[in-house]
Design an enzyme around this catalytic site. Structure first.
Site, PDB file in Angstrom:
ATOM      1  N   THR A  11      10.567 -54.105  14.615  1.00  0.00           N
ATOM      2  CA  THR A  11      11.430 -54.817  14.094  1.00  0.00           C
ATOM      3  C   THR A  11      12.279 -54.088  14.399  1.00  0.00           C
ATOM      4  O   THR A  11      13.529 -52.786  14.097  1.00  0.00           O
ATOM      5  CB  THR A  11      11.836 -55.154  12.444  1.00  0.00           C
ATOM      6  OG1 THR A  11      11.130 -55.922  11.793  1.00  0.00           O
ATOM      7  CG2 THR A  11      13.337 -55.920  12.346  1.00  0.00           C
ATOM      8  N   LYS A  23      14.137 -62.720  13.830  1.00  0.00           N
ATOM      9  CA  LYS A  23      13.601 -62.246  12.585  1.00  0.00           C
ATOM     10  C   LYS A  23      14.362 -62.038  11.856  1.00  0.00           C
ATOM     11  O   LYS A  23      15.207 -61.315  10.158  1.00  0.00           O
ATOM     12  CB  LYS A  23      13.090 -60.781  13.719  1.00  0.00           C
ATOM     13  CG  LYS A  23      13.190 -59.445  12.434  1.00  0.00           C
ATOM     14  CD  LYS A  23      12.137 -59.904  11.377  1.00  0.00           C
ATOM     15  CE  LYS A  23      12.035 -58.856  10.354  1.00  0.00           C
ATOM     16  NZ  LYS A  23      10.747 -59.344   9.351  1.00  0.00           N
ATOM     17  N   LYS A  66      17.477 -52.252   5.816  1.00  0.00           N
ATOM     18  CA  LYS A  66      17.477 -51.707   7.578  1.00  0.00           C
ATOM     19  C   LYS A  66      17.567 -53.086   8.566  1.00  0.00           C
ATOM     20  O   LYS A  66      18.777 -53.329   9.527  1.00  0.00           O
ATOM     21  CB  LYS A  66      15.665 -51.892   8.492  1.00  0.00           C
ATOM     22  CG  LYS A  66      15.687 -51.702   9.414  1.00  0.00           C
ATOM     23  CD  LYS A  66      14.296 -50.869   9.637  1.00  0.00           C
ATOM     24  CE  LYS A  66      14.012 -51.814  11.435  1.00  0.00           C
ATOM     25  NZ  LYS A  66      12.876 -50.905  11.896  1.00  0.00           N
TER      26      LYS A  66
HETATM   27  P1  NAD Z   1       5.287 -46.773   8.996  1.00  0.00           P
HETATM   28  O1  NAD Z   1       6.636 -45.901   8.926  1.00  0.00           O
HETATM   29  O2  NAD Z   1       4.448 -46.789   7.981  1.00  0.00           O
HETATM   30  O3  NAD Z   1       4.891 -46.804  10.134  1.00  0.00           O
HETATM   31  C1  NAD Z   1       5.496 -46.649  11.789  1.00  0.00           C
HETATM   32  C2  NAD Z   1       4.180 -45.631  11.835  1.00  0.00           C
HETATM   33  O4  NAD Z   1       4.848 -45.079  13.696  1.00  0.00           O
HETATM   34  C3  NAD Z   1       4.226 -44.027  11.551  1.00  0.00           C
HETATM   35  O5  NAD Z   1       3.470 -43.717  10.996  1.00  0.00           O
HETATM   36  C4  NAD Z   1       4.421 -42.749  12.304  1.00  0.00           C
HETATM   37  O6  NAD Z   1       4.146 -42.296  12.169  1.00  0.00           O
HETATM   38  C5  NAD Z   1       4.449 -43.971  13.651  1.00  0.00           C
HETATM   39  N1  NAD Z   1       5.526 -43.302  14.661  1.00  0.00           N
HETATM   40  C6  NAD Z   1       6.108 -43.044  15.085  1.00  0.00           C
HETATM   41  N2  NAD Z   1       6.771 -42.602  16.281  1.00  0.00           N
HETATM   42  C7  NAD Z   1       5.618 -42.342  16.988  1.00  0.00           C
HETATM   43  C8  NAD Z   1       5.803 -42.235  18.455  1.00  0.00           C
HETATM   44  N3  NAD Z   1       6.380 -41.606  19.050  1.00  0.00           N
HETATM   45  N4  NAD Z   1       4.660 -41.901  18.413  1.00  0.00           N
HETATM   46  C9  NAD Z   1       3.651 -42.506  18.118  1.00  0.00           C
HETATM   47  N5  NAD Z   1       3.960 -42.704  16.731  1.00  0.00           N
HETATM   48  C10 NAD Z   1       3.897 -42.947  16.283  1.00  0.00           C
HETATM   49  O7  NAD Z   1       6.133 -48.576   9.284  1.00  0.00           O
HETATM   50  P2  NAD Z   1       5.663 -49.896   8.933  1.00  0.00           P
HETATM   51  O8  NAD Z   1       6.058 -50.071   7.009  1.00  0.00           O
HETATM   52  O9  NAD Z   1       4.331 -49.563   9.315  1.00  0.00           O
HETATM   53  O10 NAD Z   1       6.339 -51.155   9.763  1.00  0.00           O
HETATM   54  C11 NAD Z   1       6.875 -50.739  10.556  1.00  0.00           C
HETATM   55  C12 NAD Z   1       7.834 -52.091  11.396  1.00  0.00           C
HETATM   56  O11 NAD Z   1       7.216 -53.465  11.227  1.00  0.00           O
HETATM   57  C13 NAD Z   1       9.685 -50.953  11.287  1.00  0.00           C
HETATM   58  O12 NAD Z   1      10.435 -51.390  12.189  1.00  0.00           O
HETATM   59  C14 NAD Z   1       9.480 -52.232   9.888  1.00  0.00           C
HETATM   60  O13 NAD Z   1      10.697 -52.675   9.913  1.00  0.00           O
HETATM   61  C15 NAD Z   1       8.698 -53.391  10.156  1.00  0.00           C
HETATM   62  N6  NAD Z   1       8.269 -54.514   9.019  1.00  0.00           N
HETATM   63  C16 NAD Z   1       7.603 -53.875   8.347  1.00  0.00           C
HETATM   64  C17 NAD Z   1       7.383 -54.912   7.400  1.00  0.00           C
HETATM   65  C18 NAD Z   1       6.954 -53.876   5.846  1.00  0.00           C
HETATM   66  O14 NAD Z   1       6.426 -54.347   4.998  1.00  0.00           O
HETATM   67  N7  NAD Z   1       6.541 -52.811   5.640  1.00  0.00           N
HETATM   68  C19 NAD Z   1       7.681 -56.074   7.349  1.00  0.00           C
HETATM   69  C20 NAD Z   1       8.188 -56.402   8.149  1.00  0.00           C
HETATM   70  C21 NAD Z   1       8.647 -55.095   9.609  1.00  0.00           C
END
Ligand code: NAD
Length: 317
Positions: free
Chosen positions: A99, A174, A249
C-alpha cells in the site's frame, strides 16, 4: 499464464508477503524470495520457496516479480537504486502489492516501463488473516492485458481481484475505500459515545442502526463496543484485527492525495489527524476500533489539549 507453472520472484516476506508467497508455492509455482530479515527468508524457505541472496537475484530468475513492502520509498528504492528493474529480463511483469502513495505507484510504473518491463499496482485488503487463508481482495491498476495475465496468480493468493483502471488506480481505490472506513469508524464510535451520554444501551443503538440508515461495516462487522457483534475486536480488548497504525498510514496516504489534488475532504483530513494521534499513543498495538475509548475519554483532541469546546456538547462550531 493460466495453469502454467511460473517462477515468481517475491520481495518482502513480512506479515503479508510471507503467507502470500507460501500460497503461491501451494498453487504449484516456483517461488524465489528475498527479504532483508534473515529469519523471514528462512521461514519462506521452510514453506517451500527458494531463498535468494539479493533482490536483483530474484528479478534475474523470475517470470513475474511481486513486491510487498512497507511504503513507496522502499518500492522506488528497490526498483531503481537496488537494481530490481535492471536485473530483470525484458518484459517481466512487476506486481507491487504494497500500500503506497498513488504518486509513488505511478512513478514506479513509469520506471518499470522505461526499463522495458510491464507493471501493475495491486494493493490488498483482508489483512494477515486474508493473506494466510488466500482470501485477499486485490485492487489493481494497469493495463487490461497485464491484469488478465496476473489474474491466476492473484487467485492463488486471494478471493477477488478488481481491475480499477490504469496505473495507480488500484492504490487510488484502496485509499478511497479506507478513507470511508476510517471516517465511518469514527462516526460509529462517536454515536456510541453520544448514546452512552444519553442513557442509550449499546445493544439498542446497534439493533436500530444496524438495520437502519446508519448501517455500515464499521458497525455491523467491526463493532467498536463489546457485545453486539461477538467476533469484533472490541470483545478481545481491541487486539487487532486491523491495527490502528495501518489505518493511520492509509489515511495519511489519502490525506496526501487530498492535498495534492486540491480536493475538499474535511472529514478525511480530520480522520487522518485523529488516527495519527491515536496510533502514536494508546492505539500503537490496538485494533483501529479502539479509537472509541480515546474518543470517549476526550484524549484525542490536539496533543496535550483539553477536549475541544465544540465537541463537549451543544451546537458544533
Ligand atoms: P511488514 O513490515 O511485516 O513486511 C514488509 C517486509 O519488507 C519486511 O519484512 C522488510 O524486511 C521487507 N523489506 C523492506 N525493504 C526491503 C528491501 N529493500 N528488500 C527486501 N525486503 C525489504 O509489513 P506487512 O504488514 O507485511 O505489510 C506490507 C504492505 O502491505 C504494507 O504496504 C502494508 O500497508 C500493506 N498491508 C498490510 C496489511 C496488514 O494487515 N499487515 C493489510 C493490508 C495491506
Amino acid at each position: 499464464m493460466n495453469g502454467e507453472t511460473l517462477t515468481i520472484g517475491f520481495v518482502g516476506l513480512g506479515h503479508m508477503g510471507g503467507p502470500m508467497a507460501a500460497n503461491l508455492v501451494k498453487a504449484g509455482h516456483r517461488v524465489i524470495g528475498y527479504d532483508l530479515m534473515p529469519d523471514l527468508l528462512a521461514a519462506a524457505a521452510g514453506a517451500g520457496a527458494t531463498a535468494a541472496g539479493s533482490a536483483a537475484e530474484v528479478a534475474a530468475a523470475a517470470d513475474v516479480v511481486i513486491t510487498m513492502l512497507p511504503a513507496g520509498r522502499h518500492v522506488l528504492a528497490l526498483y531503481q537504486d537496488e537494481g530490481l528493474l535492471a536485473a530483470a529480463r525484458p518484459g517481466t511483469l512487476f506486481i507491487d502489492c504494497s500500500t503506497i502513495d498513488v504518486a509513488d505507484a505511478r512513478t514506479a510504473h513509469e520506471a518499470a516501463v522505461a526499463a522495458g518491463m510491464r507493471a501493475l499496482d495491486a494493493p490488498v485488503s483482508g489483512g494477515v488473516v486474508g493473506a494466510e487463508a488466500a482470501t485477499l481482495t486485490f485492487m489493481v491498476g494497469g493495463a487490461e492485458t497485464e491484469f488478465t495475465e496476473a489474474e491466476p496468480l492473484l487467485a492463488a493468493m486471494g478471493k477477488k481481484a478488481v481491475h480499477c483502471g490504469g496505473r495507480g488506480a488500484g492504490q487510488a481505490a484502496k485509499i478511497c475505500n479506507n478513507m470511508i472506513l476510517g471516517i465511518s469508524m469514527i462516526a460509529v464510535s462517536e454515536a456510541f459515545v453520544l448514546g452512552e451520554s444519553l442513557g442509550l444501551s449499546h445493544q439498542a443503538l446497534f439493533d436500530v442502526a444496524s438495520t437502519a440508515s446508519g448501517q455500515c461495516w464499521a458497525l455491523t462487522v467491526n463493532c467498536p463496543v463489546p457485545g453486539p457483534v461477538p467476533t469484533s475486536p472490541a470483545n478481545r480488548d481491541y487486539l487487532p484485527g486491523f491495527a490502528a497504525p495501518l489505518m493511520a498510514k492509509d489515511l495519511g496516504l489519502a490525506a496526501n492525495a487530498v492535498r495534492a489534488g486540491g480536493v475538499r475532504a474535511e472529514l478525511g483530513l480530520r480522520a487522518a489527524e485523529l488516527y495519527t494521534a491515536y496510533a502514536a499513543g494508546n492505539g500503537a498495538n490496538e485494533d483501529f476500533s479502539g479509537i472509541l475509548r480515546t474518543l470517549r475519554d476526550g484524549v484525542l483532541c490536539e496533543p496535550g489539549a483539553e477536549p475541544r469546546s465544540d465537541t463537549k456538547g451543544g451546537t458544533p462550531a
